[in-house]
Each structure stands twice: as structure tokens, then as C-alpha cells.
Design a protein around this motif. Structure first.
Motif, PDB file in Angstrom:
ATOM      1  N   GLN A 131       0.857  -1.179   0.000  1.00 19.48           N
ATOM      2  CA  GLN A 131       0.000   0.000   0.000  1.00 19.48           C
ATOM      3  C   GLN A 131       0.895   1.231   0.000  1.00 19.48           C
ATOM      4  N   ALA A 132       0.424   2.275  -0.646  1.00 19.73           N
ATOM      5  CA  ALA A 132       1.193   3.524  -0.639  1.00 19.73           C
ATOM      6  C   ALA A 132       0.276   4.681  -0.999  1.00 19.73           C
ATOM      7  N   VAL A 133       0.636   5.828  -0.487  1.00 19.24           N
ATOM      8  CA  VAL A 133      -0.044   7.057  -0.879  1.00 19.24           C
ATOM      9  C   VAL A 133       1.041   8.096  -1.123  1.00 19.24           C
ATOM     10  N   TYR A 135       1.709  12.111  -1.677  1.00 14.10           N
ATOM     11  CA  TYR A 135       1.230  13.488  -1.582  1.00 14.10           C
ATOM     12  C   TYR A 135       2.282  14.368  -2.255  1.00 14.10           C
ATOM     13  N   SER A 147      -2.466  10.538  -4.636  1.00 16.30           N
ATOM     14  CA  SER A 147      -3.037   9.292  -5.147  1.00 16.30           C
ATOM     15  C   SER A 147      -2.528   8.126  -4.310  1.00 16.30           C
ATOM     16  N   ASP A 148      -3.346   7.077  -4.268  1.00 20.26           N
ATOM     17  CA  ASP A 148      -2.942   5.860  -3.570  1.00 20.26           C
ATOM     18  C   ASP A 148      -3.170   4.627  -4.442  1.00 20.26           C
ATOM     19  N   LYS A 149      -3.334   4.839  -5.745  1.00 22.95           N
ATOM     20  CA  LYS A 149      -3.641   3.735  -6.657  1.00 22.95           C
ATOM     21  C   LYS A 149      -2.362   3.095  -7.203  1.00 22.95           C
ATOM     22  N   ILE A 163       2.423   4.733  -8.959  1.00 25.66           N
ATOM     23  CA  ILE A 163       1.304   5.602  -8.628  1.00 25.66           C
ATOM     24  C   ILE A 163       1.461   6.826  -9.508  1.00 25.66           C
ATOM     25  N   LYS A 180       3.908   4.466   3.087  1.00 25.74           N
ATOM     26  CA  LYS A 180       3.762   3.152   2.460  1.00 25.74           C
ATOM     27  C   LYS A 180       3.825   2.039   3.500  1.00 25.74           C
TER      28      LYS A 180
END
Length: 196
Positions: A131-133, A135, A147-149, A163, A180
Motif C-alpha cells: 500500500q502507498a499514498v 502526496y 493518489s494511492d492507486k 502511482i 507506504k
């Protein structure tokens, strides 16, 4: 009549799915071609962050030793030393893509690696990240992208994922914060400021 109704429904379905794809943006179907001007590797950004933190802690420890004449058994210094050791351990665990046989073109090849590629829009992650986002903020700290896709990069046999966060090519500098979680359950946060 049934044929016309079927064709109309099929056409409307096609139109609706096209509109949904446009609204959602990248759905992972397009081939992504990474080049020196459109991506940054998460491991490189984390490396910059960790090196900066290690330097900061080293300076802080030296100042405390100098000013207060504290010994290394002082709890304040012990805590800083422990943090520095943790950062060094994290630094040693960063996966170098070329070491695992994934040779990518180096983004904006500069001596310190702290640059913003001209057409930046992809943040690349190794397969061990679950998982990750991402910014992206301007120099004033205002969010300009998030985004976190995580999407696999098929041309790299699922070794890499990305991402997508398009970055304004006119931004003088940006702040990138990545949060992450890897396949071992470790949660890692890093923040790096990059200038053009």
C-alpha cells in the motif's frame, strides 16, 4: 425492433464506460514508458530522506556532546543514537533496482539526485510495497496532487508498480511525502523537498 434496441443499449453501454474511464483517469490499460523526465523511484526518494535524517541526528548528537558535555549513556543522546541506527538499518534495506536486474534510465541525473523531472507524473515502487499514498505539495505546503492507486507495470513482469500523480512542470520546487506499507507490515513515511 429488438435489434435496434440491442444496438442502442450496446452503444449507450460503450459510451458510459468511455465516460467513466475518462472520469477515473488512468485505469492501468495503457502502456507506461518510463524515461528520465517522467518518473522518480520511491527507493531513491527514501534514500535522500534517510541520509538527511542521519546527517541531522549526527549533528544534533555532536552539539549535545559539545555543549552539555554529556556522555553517551545520557538518555537524550542514547535516544538520538537509537534513531540514527534505525535510519541506517532502513537505508541498508532499500532495494537498488539495478541490483535486482531492473535497469531503468536515471531520472534527471544530478550529483545529489534531488531534482524534479520536467514531466514528472509516475512514482515507481518495488513489488514488496503493498500500500502507498503519494502526496505532492508546493513549496508553501499546499497539496497539488495525491493518489494511492498502485498499478503494476506489466512490461517489468510485475516487479515494479507505480502511482500516477502528474506534477505541474512550472512548479519551482515540490515537497513529496510518501506513506507506504511493505509486505512485512512495516509502515514507512518519508518526506523530501526537491527543487528545479
Amino acid at each position: 425492433m429488438k435489434t435496434k434496441l440491442f444496438i442502442t443499449i450496446a452503444f449507450l453501454s460503450l459510451l458510459l464506460t468511455s465516460c467513466i474511464k475518462d472520469y477515473l483517469g488512468d485505469t492501468g490499460g495503457d502502456k507506461i514508458e518510463l524515461n528520465s523526465e517522467n518518473y522518480l523511484y520511491d527507493g531513491d526518494l527514501e534514500r535522500i530522506f534517510l541520509e538527511e535524517q542521519i546527517d541531522r541526528l549526527t549533528d544534533e548528537i555532536a552539539q549535545l556532546n559539545e555543549i552539555a558535555q554529556l556522555d553517551e549513556n545520557d538518555p537524550k543522546i542514547e535516544e538520538l543514537i537509537k534513531q540514527r541506527v534505525n535510519f541506517k538499518d532502513r537505508l541498508a534495506q532499500i532495494i537498488d533496482l539495478s541490483a535486482v536486474g531492473l535497469d531503468l534510465v536515471i531520472p534527471c541525473d544530478t550529483p545529489n539526485g534531488k531534482c524534479v523531472p520536467r514531466l514528472l507524473e509516475y512514482f515507481v515502487f518495488y513489488k514488496n510495497i503493498e500500500q502507498a499514498v503519494v502526496y505532492v505539495k508546493n513549496i508553501n505546503g499546499e497539496n497539488i496532487g495525491i493518489s494511492d492507486k498502485l498499478t503494476p507495470l506489466p512490461e517489468f513482469k510485475n516487479e515494479l508498480q507505480y502511482i500516477r500523480v502528474p506534477v505541474d512542470s512550472h512548479a519551482k520546487g515540490i515537497i513529496i511525502e510518501i506513506i507506504k506499507k511493505d509486505d512485512q507490515g512495516n509502515e514507512i513515511t518519508s518526506t523530501v523537498t526537491l527543487n528545479r
